[in-house]
Scaffold this motif. Structure first.
Motif, PDB file in Angstrom:
ATOM      1  N   ALA A  98       0.824  -1.212   0.000  1.00  0.00           N
ATOM      2  CA  ALA A  98       0.000   0.000   0.000  1.00  0.00           C
ATOM      3  C   ALA A  98       0.860   1.264   0.000  1.00  0.00           C
ATOM      4  N   ALA A  99       1.937   1.273   0.801  1.00  0.00           N
ATOM      5  CA  ALA A  99       2.793   2.457   0.890  1.00  0.00           C
ATOM      6  C   ALA A  99       3.511   2.714  -0.427  1.00  0.00           C
ATOM      7  N   ILE A 100       4.009   1.654  -1.072  1.00  0.00           N
ATOM      8  CA  ILE A 100       4.718   1.822  -2.348  1.00  0.00           C
ATOM      9  C   ILE A 100       3.753   2.273  -3.435  1.00  0.00           C
ATOM     10  N   ALA A 101       2.499   1.781  -3.383  1.00  0.00           N
ATOM     11  CA  ALA A 101       1.496   2.249  -4.347  1.00  0.00           C
ATOM     12  C   ALA A 101       1.242   3.748  -4.162  1.00  0.00           C
ATOM     13  N   LEU A 102       1.078   4.184  -2.903  1.00  0.00           N
ATOM     14  CA  LEU A 102       0.853   5.604  -2.622  1.00  0.00           C
ATOM     15  C   LEU A 102       2.064   6.435  -3.020  1.00  0.00           C
ATOM     16  N   LEU A 103       3.240   5.916  -2.751  1.00  0.00           N
ATOM     17  CA  LEU A 103       4.480   6.581  -3.134  1.00  0.00           C
ATOM     18  C   LEU A 103       4.518   6.824  -4.638  1.00  0.00           C
ATOM     19  N   SER A 104       4.179   5.788  -5.410  1.00  0.00           N
ATOM     20  CA  SER A 104       4.232   5.906  -6.859  1.00  0.00           C
ATOM     21  C   SER A 104       3.158   6.830  -7.395  1.00  0.00           C
ATOM     22  N   LEU A 105       2.012   6.894  -6.707  1.00  0.00           N
ATOM     23  CA  LEU A 105       0.949   7.811  -7.137  1.00  0.00           C
ATOM     24  C   LEU A 105       1.464   9.252  -7.140  1.00  0.00           C
ATOM     25  N   PHE A 106       2.066   9.682  -6.029  1.00  0.00           N
ATOM     26  CA  PHE A 106       2.550  11.065  -5.951  1.00  0.00           C
ATOM     27  C   PHE A 106       3.773  11.289  -6.843  1.00  0.00           C
ATOM     28  N   SER A 107       4.626  10.275  -6.938  1.00  0.00           N
ATOM     29  CA  SER A 107       5.813  10.419  -7.782  1.00  0.00           C
ATOM     30  C   SER A 107       5.427  10.641  -9.235  1.00  0.00           C
ATOM     31  N   ASP A 108       4.485   9.832  -9.721  1.00  0.00           N
ATOM     32  CA  ASP A 108       4.101   9.976 -11.122  1.00  0.00           C
ATOM     33  C   ASP A 108       3.241  11.209 -11.352  1.00  0.00           C
ATOM     34  N   MET A 109       2.541  11.660 -10.329  1.00  0.00           N
ATOM     35  CA  MET A 109       1.804  12.907 -10.467  1.00  0.00           C
ATOM     36  C   MET A 109       2.760  14.049 -10.824  1.00  0.00           C
ATOM     37  N   GLY A 110       3.842  14.161 -10.058  1.00  0.00           N
ATOM     38  CA  GLY A 110       4.828  15.193 -10.359  1.00  0.00           C
ATOM     39  C   GLY A 110       5.527  14.953 -11.676  1.00  0.00           C
ATOM     40  N   HIS A 111       5.883  13.688 -11.944  1.00  0.00           N
ATOM     41  CA  HIS A 111       6.586  13.349 -13.182  1.00  0.00           C
ATOM     42  C   HIS A 111       5.758  13.724 -14.407  1.00  0.00           C
ATOM     43  N   GLU A 112       4.450  13.390 -14.380  1.00  0.00           N
ATOM     44  CA  GLU A 112       3.630  13.625 -15.565  1.00  0.00           C
ATOM     45  C   GLU A 112       3.224  15.085 -15.712  1.00  0.00           C
ATOM     46  N   MET A 113       3.198  15.840 -14.625  1.00  0.00           N
ATOM     47  CA  MET A 113       3.014  17.282 -14.775  1.00  0.00           C
ATOM     48  C   MET A 113       4.139  17.861 -15.616  1.00  0.00           C
ATOM     49  N   VAL A 114       5.361  17.366 -15.354  1.00  0.00           N
ATOM     50  CA  VAL A 114       6.520  17.828 -16.112  1.00  0.00           C
ATOM     51  C   VAL A 114       6.467  17.309 -17.547  1.00  0.00           C
ATOM     52  N   THR A 115       6.197  16.002 -17.702  1.00  0.00           N
ATOM     53  CA  THR A 115       6.202  15.390 -19.039  1.00  0.00           C
ATOM     54  C   THR A 115       5.176  16.019 -19.955  1.00  0.00           C
ATOM     55  N   SER A 116       4.002  16.367 -19.420  1.00  0.00           N
ATOM     56  CA  SER A 116       2.923  16.873 -20.265  1.00  0.00           C
ATOM     57  C   SER A 116       3.221  18.236 -20.864  1.00  0.00           C
ATOM     58  N   VAL A 117       4.075  19.047 -20.219  1.00  0.00           N
ATOM     59  CA  VAL A 117       4.381  20.369 -20.772  1.00  0.00           C
ATOM     60  C   VAL A 117       5.819  20.470 -21.286  1.00  0.00           C
ATOM     61  N   MET A 118       6.651  19.474 -20.999  1.00  0.00           N
ATOM     62  CA  MET A 118       8.053  19.588 -21.387  1.00  0.00           C
ATOM     63  C   MET A 118       8.266  19.736 -22.899  1.00  0.00           C
ATOM     64  N   PRO A 119       7.533  18.975 -23.753  1.00  0.00           N
ATOM     65  CA  PRO A 119       7.750  19.195 -25.195  1.00  0.00           C
ATOM     66  C   PRO A 119       7.488  20.631 -25.622  1.00  0.00           C
TER      67      PRO A 119
END
Length: 402
Positions: A21-42
């Protein structure tokens, strides 16, 4: 729901442990930040003077440096009693990618992303090994499926936040800075929620001996994944494709919004299919399902050869992209965990990540350069052919079982 309704594994242990459960929650927030960057980086790279070649270079070189971190640091984690400090360092470095908001050239964007991806490379195999050590072997598919589903829920929320900020006329730099918030939350989750799973004390064998100890079936699997990876280009190029396809009809602002919206659709399909893919793999087998995932990527590439110019035509292709990556990301990790003995599990995940990262470097770079200097079609044909070859290699029956 069949056997999925029973939370207790074949060994009598619950599969949905605190660490799962903790690793799932960890990945949720990690990818939230990652995809905010990925979506506007191009778009940010374009604003700084870069084109598809620069986008492909940033994606590929970052993955290469992540791979260099993946190959050695996970092995080091097996020689120590505690993996958690390396996990903390990895998530801290990754969280800092938002500082690219201060970049004044796309080369500086490349530098920041490389540093962040070293942290990403260091943490990934260690996290996967800790996840595999925290769940009964019979339920690896659903554990990795839940992890990928949570990860991808973050990947849906991240672009949605970016889209909302664009709607109220926030610039790309502001969105990049906001991504630091979920990144900081990941560090807190590792510190206070993730526990060291019980495992045997660190071994004393060297890196070369650890590689030799990897099962032959696992090495054959890595070879097939590597061939597939040579064509499996990063999603930034799909966002770039959608924007360029829509900009003539929609204008720049609308094209940006639609491109991010399509990427959100991609991630919704990814999130929706990850956990079911893990459950399905426990019923029909991980290898045949992964072959299907590779072939779906090839089919998606063929679909993009049509050079579609409308949102309604792009949407099914982005959904197909989400389905293929849900299968591939979930089942590659679950199959690796199944094939690897626990004393070289992190090393094996590191090798798989390194080979995949080298493939990501070549695929994103080659597809970007083919697009920029030959034709759009040549890049997609290259990717489809490599994916089909990888599926063929993976479909070959292994000679032995671990």
């Amino acid at each position: 729901m069949g056997d999925g309704a029973n939370p207790v594994g074949a060994t009598g242990r619950r599969w949905l442990t605190r660490n799962v459960a903790a690793i799932a929650l960890l990945s949720l927030f990690s990818d939230m930040g990652h995809e905010m960057v990925t979506s506007v980086m191009p778009f940010f790279v374009m604003a700084l003077g870069g084109g598809p070649g620069a986008v492909g270079l940033i994606e590929g070189v970052s993955d290469l440096f992540a791979s260099l971190a993946k190959i050695w640091l996970p092995h080091y984690s097996e020689r120590t009693r505690r993996r958690k400090p390396l996990l903390i360092a990895g998530y801290l470095l990754t969280a800092l990618k938002g500082v690219m908001a201060f970049a004044t050239s796309w080369v500086q964007v490349l530098a920041v992303r490389v540093i962040a991806w070293v942290g990403r490379g260091a943490r990934g195999p260690v996290r996967d090994a800790m996840l595999a050590d925290s769940v009964p072997a019979a339920y690896l598919g659903r554990a990795f499926g839940l992890h990928r589903a949570a990860d991808t829920l973050g990947a849906v929320l991240g672009p949605l936040i970016a889209l909302g900020l664009l709607a109220v006329h926030w610039g790309y730099r502001g969105i990049l800075l906001v991504s630091l918030i979920p990144g900081g939350l990941t560090v807190l989750i590792v510190l206070f929620m993730v526990r060291e799973p019980a495992r045997r004390p660190g071994h004393g064998i060297g890196f070369r001996q650890s590689l030799i100890a990897l099962p032959r079936d696992f090495r054959r699997f890595v070879a097939a994944a590597g061939v597939f990876g040579l064509g499996n280009f990063g999603p930034m190029l799909l966002i770039f494709y959608a924007r360029q396809s829509l900009i003539a009809r929609q204008g720049v602002h609308q094209a940006d919004s639609w491109a991010i919206g399509l990427y959100i659709l991609f991630n919704i399909a990814y999130a929706a299919c990850s956990y079911p893919a893990g459950l399905l793999s426990e019923r029909i087998g991980k290898r045949p399902l992964l072959v299907l995932g590779y072939l779906l990527f090839a089919l998606m590439c063929v679909g993009f050869l049509a050079s579609v110019r409308h949102v309604a035509a792009l949407a099914p292709l982005f959904v197909l992209g989400g389905v293929y990556i849900a299968i591939v990301d979930t089942i590659e990790g679950a199959l690796a965990a199944e094939l690897l003995p626990d004393h070289v599990r992190a090393t094996g995940f590191g090798l798989l990540g390194t080979v995949s990262g080298i493939g990501d470097l070549m695929s994103s770079l080659v597809v970007g350069l083919l697009w920029a200097h030959v034709s759009l079609a040549s890049g997609f044909i290259y990717a489809a052919v490599l994916a089909t070859l990888g599926a063929g290699l993976l479909a070959r029956r292994p000679r032995s079982r671990p």
